[in-house]
Design a protein around this motif. Structure first.
Motif, PDB file in Angstrom:
ATOM      1  N   GLU A 241     -30.294  43.266  66.032  1.00 60.41           N
ATOM      2  CA  GLU A 241     -28.603  42.499  64.719  1.00 60.41           C
ATOM      3  C   GLU A 241     -29.328  43.537  64.169  1.00 60.41           C
ATOM      4  OE1 GLU A 241     -26.694  40.216  65.539  1.00 60.41           O
ATOM      5  OE2 GLU A 241     -27.608  38.867  66.672  1.00 60.41           O
ATOM      6  N   PRO A 242     -27.734  43.849  63.266  1.00 66.05           N
ATOM      7  CA  PRO A 242     -27.898  44.802  62.801  1.00 66.05           C
ATOM      8  C   PRO A 242     -28.842  44.932  61.349  1.00 66.05           C
ATOM      9  CG  PRO A 242     -25.298  43.991  62.804  1.00 66.05           C
ATOM     10  CD  PRO A 242     -26.857  43.403  63.225  1.00 66.05           C
ATOM     11  N   ARG A 320     -27.324  53.024  59.139  1.00 70.80           N
ATOM     12  CA  ARG A 320     -26.230  52.884  58.937  1.00 70.80           C
ATOM     13  C   ARG A 320     -24.693  53.240  60.518  1.00 70.80           C
ATOM     14  NH1 ARG A 320     -24.056  55.696  54.981  1.00 70.80           N
ATOM     15  NH2 ARG A 320     -25.035  54.057  53.558  1.00 70.80           N
ATOM     16  N   ASN A 323     -26.128  51.056  63.776  1.00 72.26           N
ATOM     17  CA  ASN A 323     -25.018  50.282  63.697  1.00 72.26           C
ATOM     18  C   ASN A 323     -23.941  50.254  63.915  1.00 72.26           C
ATOM     19  OD1 ASN A 323     -27.223  48.332  64.003  1.00 72.26           O
ATOM     20  ND2 ASN A 323     -27.799  49.040  62.114  1.00 72.26           N
ATOM     21  N   GLN A 324     -22.483  51.581  63.843  1.00 72.79           N
ATOM     22  CA  GLN A 324     -21.770  51.102  63.736  1.00 72.79           C
ATOM     23  C   GLN A 324     -21.516  52.071  65.481  1.00 72.79           C
ATOM     24  OE1 GLN A 324     -20.256  54.520  61.522  1.00 72.79           O
ATOM     25  NE2 GLN A 324     -20.321  54.155  59.451  1.00 72.79           N
ATOM     26  N   ASP A 327     -22.682  48.205  67.208  1.00 69.64           N
ATOM     27  CA  ASP A 327     -21.773  47.155  67.233  1.00 69.64           C
ATOM     28  C   ASP A 327     -20.632  47.086  68.426  1.00 69.64           C
ATOM     29  OD1 ASP A 327     -21.329  45.630  65.037  1.00 69.64           O
ATOM     30  OD2 ASP A 327     -19.215  46.315  65.099  1.00 69.64           O
ATOM     31  N   ARG A 330     -23.346  45.547  70.875  1.00 73.97           N
ATOM     32  CA  ARG A 330     -23.365  44.433  71.072  1.00 73.97           C
ATOM     33  C   ARG A 330     -22.696  43.198  70.851  1.00 73.97           C
ATOM     34  NH1 ARG A 330     -26.626  45.802  66.435  1.00 73.97           N
ATOM     35  NH2 ARG A 330     -24.919  46.544  65.180  1.00 73.97           N
ATOM     36  N   LYS A 331     -21.830  43.255  70.743  1.00 77.17           N
ATOM     37  CA  LYS A 331     -20.238  42.468  70.842  1.00 77.17           C
ATOM     38  C   LYS A 331     -20.369  42.539  71.680  1.00 77.17           C
ATOM     39  CE  LYS A 331     -18.523  42.732  66.514  1.00 77.17           C
ATOM     40  NZ  LYS A 331     -18.173  44.099  65.389  1.00 77.17           N
TER      41      LYS A 331
END
Ligand code: ATP
Length: 352
Positions: A241-242, A320, A323-324, A327, A330-331
């Motif tokens: 998770e972030p 940051r 995570n971008q 993302d 991960r989704k």
């Protein structure tokens, strides 16, 4: 495009010649589907993208049998296969669509007796000492085949994979060098193509690493400190998770002014600046110098080495940006309950 962000190409002259021949070149990368996808894999994934863009016909070998030999996931083939689907799904969401690459399961190659004939011929042309030394390609030390001699078959299989698929280019991290050198050496004896090897750098684990001792084989030393799915405490996974990504980065090895084996800087060098060319923006209070934008990795490294950028500011900005990038990956897997279940199983069974 092909050589950027690589540690070495063996040999650049052969690569140039092959490209100039105008032939459609065939390349591959193999991975053991035996754990969660960590961010080190994005380094070769980006290279797969570069090669596709350069017009190379790419295959991804899901090395299921190799993972079994290597005692991964308790030898549970069902789980190994699911881990393969999971990795291919992650790659798909990274832009390596299933329609652009050939996804090959090792299971399909081992059904063919010609494959095994290659394995035997490779073994016939390789000394026991060399086979043992090559065990680093599976993350093992030379003496780890003493109790389980099936491990000695693995390097011969990896070399045979290259011949069986009739490849021009073999891609992998630098820890795969011994397989590719062996393939090049026996190629002539077996009348096969001498494969061109493209090696991407290995991302160091979050624990960082000490300066290497002289005398220790450099490949072995790097393999020991690299980020690895078998050592979850060293790795950032795309499943994290972030907040976990941020938490892991905040505790990562990153001494002020130190560049060598600094995982936070390496994440910038090998991943962030490669995947996205918009650079890194560090947001700081005015009293700490205010916001600063780094357009190249070299600018960032220089500022850090000179002590002009504090580790905490670097870590926050890196988290940051990372995570971008993670993302969408991960989704893509969080929306699939079977992969969530797999992740839990893996967490229970990952072992060396
Ligand atoms: N830390 C890393 N940085 C960059 N590339 C890596 C890293 N770790 C592995 N690779 C590359 O990923 C590919 C697959 O390697 P592998 O399946 O051994 O991954 P791994 O994370 O090291 O897993 P294991 O812990 O099971 O050995 C290889 O080409 C390898 O060079």
């Amino acid at each position: 495009m092909i050589t950027r962000n690589t540690a070495e190409v063996v040999t650049p002259e052969e690569l140039k010649e092959a490209l100039e021949s105008g032939r459609k070149l065939k390349g591959y990368l193999g991975f053991e589907p035996s754990g969660l996808f960590h961010i080190g894999w994005l380094i070769w994934a980006q290279k797969v993208k570069d090669l596709l863009q350069a017009g190379v016909d790419m295959s991804l070998l899901v090395a299921t049998w190799h993972a079994w030999i290597n005692d991964k996931l308790g030898g549970n083939m069902e789980m190994i296969k699911l881990a393969g689907d999971y990795a291919i799904t992650v790659l798909d969401s990274f832009g390596i669509s299933r329609s652009k690459v050939h996804v090959i399961d090792a299971e399909d190659m081992v059904k063919d007796k010609d494959y095994w004939s290659l394995v035997i011929r490779v073994a016939k042309n390789t000394s026991l000492a060399r086979m043992k030394r090559a065990l680093t390609i599976m993350g093992r030390k030379a003496d780890e085949a003493e109790l389980d001699s099936s491990k000695l078959i693995y390097p011969a299989m990896q070399v045979s994979d290259i011949f069986y698929m009739d490849l021009d280019i073999a891609l992998g991290g630098t820890d795969q060098r011994k397989a590719h050198m062996l393939a090049r050496d026996v190629a002539e004896k077996l009348g096969k193509k001498k494969v061109i090897a493209i090696h991407t750098p290995l991302l160091v684990g979050l624990q960082g690493g000490q300066r290497m001792n002289p005398g220790v084989d450099e490949d072995d030393a790097l393999a020991d400190i690299k980020m690895s799915k078998s050592k979850p405490e060293t790795a950032i996974f795309i499943n994290d998770e972030p907040e976990e990504v941020e938490g892991k980065l905040m505790t990562a090895y990153c001494p002020k002014g130190v560049v060598e084996n600094n995982p936070v800087l390496q994440i910038n060098k090998y991943i962030l600046f490669q995947v996205d060319d918009r650079g890194l923006k560090v947001e700081r209070d005015a009293k700490f110098g205010g916001d600063v934008q780094f357009n190249t990795y070299e600018e960032l490294e220089k500022a850090y080495a000179e002590g002009k950028l504090h580790p905490k500011d670097l870590k926050v900005a890196t988290a940051r940006k990372l995570n971008q990038i993670i993302d969408p990956l991960r989704k893509s897997i969080k929306s699939r309950p079977e992969y969530d279940k797999l992740a839990k199983e893996i967490a229970r069974s990952v072992s060396r």
